[in-house]
Design a protein around this motif. Structure first.
Motif, PDB file in Angstrom:
ATOM      1  N   LEU A  44      22.221  19.441 -13.061  1.00 51.56           N
ATOM      2  CA  LEU A  44      22.444  18.144 -12.407  1.00 51.56           C
ATOM      3  C   LEU A  44      21.216  17.695 -11.613  1.00 51.56           C
ATOM      4  CD1 LEU A  44      26.046  18.736 -10.903  1.00 51.56           C
ATOM      5  CD2 LEU A  44      25.466  17.662 -13.076  1.00 51.56           C
ATOM      6  N   ASP A 101      20.823  29.079  -4.432  1.00 51.75           N
ATOM      7  CA  ASP A 101      21.685  28.083  -3.788  1.00 51.75           C
ATOM      8  C   ASP A 101      22.177  27.032  -4.790  1.00 51.75           C
ATOM      9  OD1 ASP A 101      21.825  29.085  -1.168  1.00 51.75           O
ATOM     10  OD2 ASP A 101      19.849  28.291  -0.696  1.00 51.75           O
ATOM     11  N   VAL A 107      20.150  16.741  -6.353  1.00 47.25           N
ATOM     12  CA  VAL A 107      21.024  16.320  -7.457  1.00 47.25           C
ATOM     13  C   VAL A 107      20.656  14.894  -7.877  1.00 47.25           C
ATOM     14  CG1 VAL A 107      23.400  15.906  -8.178  1.00 47.25           C
ATOM     15  CG2 VAL A 107      22.875  17.829  -6.674  1.00 47.25           C
ATOM     16  N   ASN A 108      20.586  14.671  -9.181  1.00 43.83           N
ATOM     17  CA  ASN A 108      20.109  13.403  -9.725  1.00 43.83           C
ATOM     18  C   ASN A 108      21.151  12.283  -9.633  1.00 43.83           C
ATOM     19  OD1 ASN A 108      18.166  11.801 -10.826  1.00 43.83           O
ATOM     20  ND2 ASN A 108      18.288  12.638 -12.900  1.00 43.83           N
ATOM     21  N   ASN A 109      20.664  11.058  -9.442  1.00 42.92           N
ATOM     22  CA  ASN A 109      21.478   9.833  -9.467  1.00 42.92           C
ATOM     23  C   ASN A 109      22.582   9.798  -8.416  1.00 42.92           C
ATOM     24  OD1 ASN A 109      20.120   8.593 -11.665  1.00 42.92           O
ATOM     25  ND2 ASN A 109      21.197   9.957 -13.077  1.00 42.92           N
ATOM     26  N   THR A 110      22.358  10.429  -7.279  1.00 40.49           N
ATOM     27  CA  THR A 110      23.311  10.313  -6.180  1.00 40.49           C
ATOM     28  C   THR A 110      22.831   9.214  -5.226  1.00 40.49           C
ATOM     29  OG1 THR A 110      22.229  11.794  -4.619  1.00 40.49           O
ATOM     30  CG2 THR A 110      23.622  12.814  -6.307  1.00 40.49           C
ATOM     31  N   ALA A 158      29.314   8.409  -5.128  1.00 35.88           N
ATOM     32  CA  ALA A 158      28.077   8.583  -4.343  1.00 35.88           C
ATOM     33  C   ALA A 158      27.308   9.812  -4.791  1.00 35.88           C
ATOM     34  CB  ALA A 158      28.419   8.700  -2.861  1.00 35.88           C
ATOM     35  N   TYR A 211      21.656  19.955  -2.065  1.00 33.72           N
ATOM     36  CA  TYR A 211      22.399  18.803  -2.590  1.00 33.72           C
ATOM     37  C   TYR A 211      21.511  17.564  -2.712  1.00 33.72           C
ATOM     38  CZ  TYR A 211      26.835  21.317  -2.157  1.00 33.72           C
ATOM     39  OH  TYR A 211      27.864  22.215  -2.305  1.00 33.72           O
ATOM     40  N   ARG A 236      32.697  22.759 -11.104  1.00 34.02           N
ATOM     41  CA  ARG A 236      32.771  23.891 -12.030  1.00 34.02           C
ATOM     42  C   ARG A 236      31.555  24.797 -11.869  1.00 34.02           C
ATOM     43  NH1 ARG A 236      36.049  22.854 -16.474  1.00 34.02           N
ATOM     44  NH2 ARG A 236      36.854  20.725 -16.604  1.00 34.02           N
ATOM     45  N   GLU A 237      31.682  26.019 -12.377  1.00 36.07           N
ATOM     46  CA  GLU A 237      30.559  26.941 -12.576  1.00 36.07           C
ATOM     47  C   GLU A 237      29.818  27.298 -11.293  1.00 36.07           C
ATOM     48  OE1 GLU A 237      28.146  25.531 -15.790  1.00 36.07           O
ATOM     49  OE2 GLU A 237      29.884  25.203 -17.058  1.00 36.07           O
ATOM     50  N   GLN A 238      30.540  27.420 -10.193  1.00 37.79           N
ATOM     51  CA  GLN A 238      29.908  27.934  -8.980  1.00 37.79           C
ATOM     52  C   GLN A 238      29.701  29.440  -9.155  1.00 37.79           C
ATOM     53  OE1 GLN A 238      31.947  26.568  -5.357  1.00 37.79           O
ATOM     54  NE2 GLN A 238      32.759  24.850  -6.530  1.00 37.79           N
ATOM     55  N   ALA A 239      28.530  29.925  -8.737  1.00 33.51           N
ATOM     56  CA  ALA A 239      28.192  31.342  -8.924  1.00 33.51           C
ATOM     57  C   ALA A 239      27.443  31.856  -7.698  1.00 33.51           C
ATOM     58  CB  ALA A 239      27.345  31.501 -10.183  1.00 33.51           C
ATOM     59  N   PRO A 240      28.167  32.112  -6.604  1.00 28.78           N
ATOM     60  CA  PRO A 240      27.503  32.418  -5.329  1.00 28.78           C
ATOM     61  C   PRO A 240      27.179  33.896  -5.103  1.00 28.78           C
ATOM     62  CG  PRO A 240      29.828  32.108  -4.961  1.00 28.78           C
ATOM     63  CD  PRO A 240      29.611  31.907  -6.435  1.00 28.78           C
ATOM     64  N   LYS A 258      22.683  27.699  -8.095  1.00 30.19           N
ATOM     65  CA  LYS A 258      23.684  28.380  -8.920  1.00 30.19           C
ATOM     66  C   LYS A 258      24.992  28.565  -8.158  1.00 30.19           C
ATOM     67  CE  LYS A 258      22.320  32.070 -11.111  1.00 30.19           C
ATOM     68  NZ  LYS A 258      21.571  33.348 -11.260  1.00 30.19           N
ATOM     69  N   ALA A 259      24.889  28.905  -6.879  1.00 28.87           N
ATOM     70  CA  ALA A 259      26.089  29.113  -6.064  1.00 28.87           C
ATOM     71  C   ALA A 259      26.981  27.883  -6.071  1.00 28.87           C
ATOM     72  CB  ALA A 259      25.696  29.461  -4.634  1.00 28.87           C
ATOM     73  N   ARG A 260      26.328  26.707  -6.006  1.00 33.42           N
ATOM     74  CA  ARG A 260      27.082  25.464  -5.841  1.00 33.42           C
ATOM     75  C   ARG A 260      27.420  24.781  -7.167  1.00 33.42           C
ATOM     76  NH1 ARG A 260      24.231  26.927  -1.821  1.00 33.42           N
ATOM     77  NH2 ARG A 260      24.818  26.504   0.341  1.00 33.42           N
ATOM     78  N   GLY A 261      27.082  25.398  -8.288  1.00 37.40           N
ATOM     79  CA  GLY A 261      27.409  24.800  -9.589  1.00 37.40           C
ATOM     80  C   GLY A 261      26.562  23.588  -9.912  1.00 37.40           C
TER      81      GLY A 261
END
Lengths: 121, 100
Positions: free
Chosen positions: B73, B64, B40-43, A88, B37, A52-56, B66-69
């Protein structure tokens, strides 16, 4: 003889890693437009396409996730996500933009085995 | 001091691991593009950054994220910077080493 084939689209790339996400979606929708039996599976970094909430806008790219609801509009109801790939990455279905069926690796293997055609992105 | 940039996802490439063998000995890490990527926490891969944070600064390019949502996290302790901040970092550090 039937012209309908089962087609599986496999997504394994993150959303802004080249054109994979867009081309996979194009292939799925074109398959559906030609009345093929289309399924879509997301695994590995491909599950990030569903976040969700991708903002590229700031990286000057198009938001590929906005086209995900098109799958439902084209009656592509078989959208699968591999559980190990979610786990993962510390993700659950609640992080995802569209409803999906979470499957384990055995089910993923069966899914691959049921197809006439598999396209990998 | 060197600014090390990593632009590949830790799930697809060994860039981050290679970088982190060398970078903590006098440098900072800057995650960009799919490299973010790793923050990102707890991966499966977050321990790499958690460990790195005890020895060095870790910067992440906010556009980058914000782009990936990925907002919300992230591993606590990583520093978000925008494009102007990234440019400043490249001026602050003596050299930039790109792992790609």
């Amino acid at each position: 003889m039937s012209n309908t084939k089962s087609l599986l689209i496999v997504n394994r790339h993150a959303p802004y890693d080249g054109m994979y996400a867009k081309e996979a979606m194009d292939a799925a929708l074109i398959g559906a437009a030609f009345n093929q039996k289309v399924s879509v599976m997301f695994m590995d970094d491909g599950v990030y396409q569903l976040l969700r909430e991708q903002a590229p806008a700031d990286i000057r790219q198009k938001n590929t996730s906005l086209t995900l609801p098109m799958l439902d509009m084209y009656d592509i109801n078989n959208v699968y996500v591999e559980r190990a790939s979610l786990q993962a990455r510390n993700l659950t279905e609640e992080n995802l933009l569209i409803p999906v069926q979470v499957i384990d690796s055995v089910q993923a293997s069966e899914l691959l085995g049921q197809q006439d055609i598999i396209l990998n992105f | 001091m060197i600014l090390h940039t990593v632009n590949k996802s830790p799930a697809r490439s060994n860039c981050l691991k290679s970088c982190l063998r060398i970078a903590p000995h006098g440098g900072a890490l800057m995650l960009i593009e799919d490299g973010v990527y790793a923050s990102v926490n707890n991966t499966k891969h977050s321990q790499l950054i958690v460990d790195a944070l005890t020895r060095m600064q870790v910067f992440v390019l906010e556009p980058d994220i914000k782009a990936r949502g990925l907002s919300g996290l992230l591993i606590p302790g990583v520093s978000l910077v925008g494009y102007p901040g990234f440019v400043e970092l490249t001026q602050t550090y003596d050299t930039v080493q790109s792992w790609y």
